[in-house]
Motif scaffolding. Structure first.
Motif, PDB file in Angstrom:
ATOM      1  N   LEU A   7       0.832  -1.202   0.000  1.00 30.08           N
ATOM      2  CA  LEU A   7       0.000   0.000   0.000  1.00 30.08           C
ATOM      3  C   LEU A   7       0.866   1.251   0.000  1.00 30.08           C
ATOM      4  O   LEU A   7       0.589   2.216  -0.703  1.00 30.08           O
ATOM      5  N   SER A   8       1.947   1.211   0.764  1.00 30.76           N
ATOM      6  CA  SER A   8       2.750   2.427   0.883  1.00 30.76           C
ATOM      7  C   SER A   8       3.514   2.728  -0.403  1.00 30.76           C
ATOM      8  O   SER A   8       3.759   3.888  -0.713  1.00 30.76           O
ATOM      9  N   VAL A   9       3.918   1.697  -1.140  1.00 26.57           N
ATOM     10  CA  VAL A   9       4.670   1.986  -2.369  1.00 26.57           C
ATOM     11  C   VAL A   9       3.768   2.024  -3.599  1.00 26.57           C
ATOM     12  O   VAL A   9       4.204   2.376  -4.677  1.00 26.57           O
ATOM     13  N   ASN A  10       2.517   1.641  -3.466  1.00 31.78           N
ATOM     14  CA  ASN A  10       1.616   1.648  -4.606  1.00 31.78           C
ATOM     15  C   ASN A  10       0.406   2.532  -4.354  1.00 31.78           C
ATOM     16  O   ASN A  10      -0.708   2.049  -4.211  1.00 31.78           O
ATOM     17  N   PRO A  11       0.628   3.838  -4.316  1.00 27.98           N
ATOM     18  CA  PRO A  11      -0.525   4.707  -4.084  1.00 27.98           C
ATOM     19  C   PRO A  11      -1.527   4.554  -5.228  1.00 27.98           C
ATOM     20  O   PRO A  11      -1.138   4.503  -6.378  1.00 27.98           O
ATOM     21  N   GLY A  12      -2.772   4.473  -4.906  1.00 26.46           N
ATOM     22  CA  GLY A  12      -3.800   4.315  -5.932  1.00 26.46           C
ATOM     23  C   GLY A  12      -3.693   2.964  -6.599  1.00 26.46           C
ATOM     24  O   GLY A  12      -3.227   2.000  -6.004  1.00 26.46           O
ATOM     25  N   LYS A  13      -4.110   2.931  -7.852  1.00 32.42           N
ATOM     26  CA  LYS A  13      -4.144   1.653  -8.554  1.00 32.42           C
ATOM     27  C   LYS A  13      -3.006   1.534  -9.555  1.00 32.42           C
ATOM     28  O   LYS A  13      -2.978   0.626 -10.356  1.00 32.42           O
ATOM     29  N   GLN A  14      -2.099   2.491  -9.535  1.00 30.59           N
ATOM     30  CA  GLN A  14      -1.038   2.450 -10.535  1.00 30.59           C
ATOM     31  C   GLN A  14      -0.111   1.262 -10.300  1.00 30.59           C
ATOM     32  O   GLN A  14       0.437   1.100  -9.213  1.00 30.59           O
ATOM     33  N   ASN A  59      16.046   9.357  -3.950  1.00 29.28           N
ATOM     34  CA  ASN A  59      16.182   7.974  -3.479  1.00 29.28           C
ATOM     35  C   ASN A  59      15.629   7.008  -4.517  1.00 29.28           C
ATOM     36  O   ASN A  59      15.082   7.411  -5.545  1.00 29.28           O
ATOM     37  N   GLN A  60      15.799   5.767  -4.231  1.00 32.07           N
ATOM     38  CA  GLN A  60      15.529   4.701  -5.191  1.00 32.07           C
ATOM     39  C   GLN A  60      14.115   4.124  -5.014  1.00 32.07           C
ATOM     40  O   GLN A  60      13.746   3.182  -5.708  1.00 32.07           O
ATOM     41  N   ASP A  61      13.318   4.677  -4.103  1.00 28.66           N
ATOM     42  CA  ASP A  61      11.978   4.120  -3.857  1.00 28.66           C
ATOM     43  C   ASP A  61      11.121   4.227  -5.110  1.00 28.66           C
ATOM     44  O   ASP A  61      11.070   5.288  -5.754  1.00 28.66           O
ATOM     45  N   LEU A  62      10.422   3.172  -5.442  1.00 30.10           N
ATOM     46  CA  LEU A  62       9.587   3.160  -6.639  1.00 30.10           C
ATOM     47  C   LEU A  62       8.246   3.817  -6.329  1.00 30.10           C
ATOM     48  O   LEU A  62       7.272   3.154  -6.000  1.00 30.10           O
ATOM     49  N   CYS A  63       8.236   5.159  -6.386  1.00 30.55           N
ATOM     50  CA  CYS A  63       7.053   5.924  -5.975  1.00 30.55           C
ATOM     51  C   CYS A  63       6.571   6.923  -7.027  1.00 30.55           C
ATOM     52  O   CYS A  63       5.626   7.666  -6.774  1.00 30.55           O
ATOM     53  N   PHE A  64       7.215   7.006  -8.176  1.00 30.70           N
ATOM     54  CA  PHE A  64       6.805   7.975  -9.202  1.00 30.70           C
ATOM     55  C   PHE A  64       6.047   7.193 -10.275  1.00 30.70           C
ATOM     56  O   PHE A  64       6.654   6.528 -11.119  1.00 30.70           O
ATOM     57  N   PRO A  65       4.712   7.226 -10.235  1.00 28.63           N
ATOM     58  CA  PRO A  65       3.934   6.328 -11.101  1.00 28.63           C
ATOM     59  C   PRO A  65       4.010   6.691 -12.579  1.00 28.63           C
ATOM     60  O   PRO A  65       4.185   7.864 -12.929  1.00 28.63           O
ATOM     61  N   PHE A  66       3.868   5.682 -13.407  1.00 29.76           N
ATOM     62  CA  PHE A  66       3.945   5.883 -14.860  1.00 29.76           C
ATOM     63  C   PHE A  66       2.956   6.948 -15.329  1.00 29.76           C
ATOM     64  O   PHE A  66       3.257   7.719 -16.228  1.00 29.76           O
ATOM     65  N   ASP A 140      10.235   0.104 -13.523  1.00 28.15           N
ATOM     66  CA  ASP A 140       9.286  -0.899 -14.041  1.00 28.15           C
ATOM     67  C   ASP A 140       9.177  -0.846 -15.553  1.00 28.15           C
ATOM     68  O   ASP A 140       8.443  -1.633 -16.155  1.00 28.15           O
ATOM     69  N   GLN A 141       9.877   0.108 -16.177  1.00 25.14           N
ATOM     70  CA  GLN A 141       9.909   0.153 -17.641  1.00 25.14           C
ATOM     71  C   GLN A 141      10.732  -1.024 -18.158  1.00 25.14           C
ATOM     72  O   GLN A 141      11.719  -1.406 -17.541  1.00 25.14           O
ATOM     73  N   ARG A 142      10.320  -1.574 -19.290  1.00 27.15           N
ATOM     74  CA  ARG A 142      11.082  -2.672 -19.884  1.00 27.15           C
ATOM     75  C   ARG A 142      11.571  -2.261 -21.259  1.00 27.15           C
ATOM     76  O   ARG A 142      10.782  -1.794 -22.089  1.00 27.15           O
ATOM     77  N   VAL A 143      12.871  -2.428 -21.476  1.00 24.35           N
ATOM     78  CA  VAL A 143      13.465  -2.103 -22.765  1.00 24.35           C
ATOM     79  C   VAL A 143      14.079  -3.369 -23.348  1.00 24.35           C
ATOM     80  O   VAL A 143      14.803  -4.095 -22.673  1.00 24.35           O
ATOM     81  N   ARG A 144      13.756  -3.617 -24.614  1.00 25.57           N
ATOM     82  CA  ARG A 144      14.356  -4.752 -25.317  1.00 25.57           C
ATOM     83  C   ARG A 144      15.085  -4.199 -26.535  1.00 25.57           C
ATOM     84  O   ARG A 144      14.537  -3.384 -27.278  1.00 25.57           O
ATOM     85  N   LEU A 145      16.324  -4.629 -26.709  1.00 27.59           N
ATOM     86  CA  LEU A 145      17.131  -4.113 -27.816  1.00 27.59           C
ATOM     87  C   LEU A 145      17.220  -5.126 -28.939  1.00 27.59           C
ATOM     88  O   LEU A 145      17.307  -6.326 -28.710  1.00 27.59           O
ATOM     89  N   TRP A 163       1.948   6.308 -21.219  1.00 26.20           N
ATOM     90  CA  TRP A 163       1.100   5.446 -20.399  1.00 26.20           C
ATOM     91  C   TRP A 163      -0.360   5.904 -20.393  1.00 26.20           C
ATOM     92  O   TRP A 163      -0.640   7.062 -20.077  1.00 26.20           O
ATOM     93  N   GLU A 164      -1.262   5.022 -20.796  1.00 23.06           N
ATOM     94  CA  GLU A 164      -2.713   5.285 -20.822  1.00 23.06           C
ATOM     95  C   GLU A 164      -3.099   6.415 -21.773  1.00 23.06           C
ATOM     96  O   GLU A 164      -4.171   7.010 -21.640  1.00 23.06           O
ATOM     97  N   ARG A 165      -2.222   6.731 -22.724  1.00 21.76           N
ATOM     98  CA  ARG A 165      -2.558   7.764 -23.708  1.00 21.76           C
ATOM     99  C   ARG A 165      -2.993   7.127 -25.026  1.00 21.76           C
ATOM    100  O   ARG A 165      -2.638   5.992 -25.327  1.00 21.76           O
ATOM    101  N   GLN A 166      -3.736   7.917 -25.811  1.00 19.35           N
ATOM    102  CA  GLN A 166      -4.042   7.532 -27.181  1.00 19.35           C
ATOM    103  C   GLN A 166      -3.604   8.673 -28.073  1.00 19.35           C
ATOM    104  O   GLN A 166      -3.809   9.837 -27.740  1.00 19.35           O
ATOM    105  N   ALA A 167      -2.982   8.328 -29.195  1.00 14.72           N
ATOM    106  CA  ALA A 167      -2.465   9.379 -30.067  1.00 14.72           C
ATOM    107  C   ALA A 167      -2.501   8.917 -31.514  1.00 14.72           C
ATOM    108  O   ALA A 167      -2.503   7.721 -31.807  1.00 14.72           O
ATOM    109  N   GLU A 168      -2.536   9.911 -32.412  1.00 11.75           N
ATOM    110  CA  GLU A 168      -2.543   9.628 -33.849  1.00 11.75           C
ATOM    111  C   GLU A 168      -1.147   9.250 -34.328  1.00 11.75           C
ATOM    112  O   GLU A 168      -0.996   8.480 -35.257  1.00 11.75           O
ATOM    113  N   ALA A 169      -0.153   9.864 -33.718  1.00 14.28           N
ATOM    114  CA  ALA A 169       1.234   9.640 -34.127  1.00 14.28           C
ATOM    115  C   ALA A 169       2.057   9.328 -32.879  1.00 14.28           C
ATOM    116  O   ALA A 169       1.663   9.700 -31.766  1.00 14.28           O
TER     117      ALA A 169
END
Ligand SMILES: [Zn+2]
Length: 217
Positions: A7-14, A59-66, A140-145, A163-169
């Motif tokens: 709960l503390s590292v996952n605020p909301g549903k992100q 710091n390294q805490d995973l708290c900045f949501p996508f 939590d981003q994944r990059v494949r080369l 994240w969660e966007r829709q775009a034409e380009a």
């Protein structure tokens, strides 16, 4: 015992996050390009006033949501218009590298003399792999080369920028700008063509940024 840590590292549903210090890097890069009041305007439009004068800590805490990362892009486009917003996002991405290196430079291991003396294509290969590993190991981003004779393909699977966007380009300009500057730095001052060809926001399965292995000019 109930586990309250989640709960503390996952605020909301992100479900996915950058570490705080990477969120901070983005906001510092943004401030360099837009100025303090520009960042504040973007944060208001992005519905993220929580960061005004209060950037995430080092710091390294995973708290900045996508979704905060994609919202920053939305705010940028809202404040400056889609066209100017795109150019500014590219510049912010480039500006982020300096702050990113300050934070993550030692982890990248690309600063020693031995690396500087490698042939260009080896630098590109080792450099792109080190940057991909940075995202894969610390976020939590994944990059494949992928690579062929002419290009390096930087596939972002699980992309925070759109994240969660829709775009034409394709719209992950922040990532394009960052890669552009990273390649300039890795190569010791050469410019490469970097273009996003596919984007999750356009319905593709990943955001694919294509890098021409031959420097321009
Ligand atoms: Zn994307």
């Amino acid at each position: 015992m109930e586990n309250l840590t989640d709960l503390s590292v996952n605020p909301g549903k992100q479900p996915y996050f950058y570490p705080n210090r990477m969120g901070r890097v983005i906001l510092l890069g943004m401030e360099e390009i837009l100025g303090h009041s520009g960042v504040n305007a973007v944060l208001n439009l992005a519905n993220l006033p929580v960061y005004i004068n209060d950037y995430p800590p080092y710091n390294q805490d995973l708290c900045f949501p996508f979704n905060h990362i994609s919202q920053l892009q939305v705010g940028l486009e809202g404040a400056y218009g889609p066209r100017a917003g795109r150019g500014l996002a590219l510049r912010v991405g480039r500006a982020c590298l300096k702050y990113g290196l300050r934070e993550f430079g030692p982890e990248l291991g690309l600063t020693d003399l031995a690396f500087r003396l490698l042939p260009l294509q080896t630098k590109l290969k080792n450099g792109s792999e080190a940057f991909a590993a940075l995202f894969n190991n610390f976020t939590d981003q994944r990059v494949r080369l992928e690579r062929d004779e002419k290009y390096i393909y930087w596939h972002i699977e699980r992309c925070p920028v759109c994240w969660e966007r829709q775009a034409e380009a394709p719209c992950c300009h922040l990532a394009v700008g960052l890669l552009h500057e990273a390649l300039y730095w890795v190569s010791g001052g050469k410019y490469f063509e970097v273009e996003e060809k596919k984007c999750v926001a356009c319905g593709d399965s990943a955001c694919t940024i294509v890098i021409d292995r031959t420097p321009m000019g």
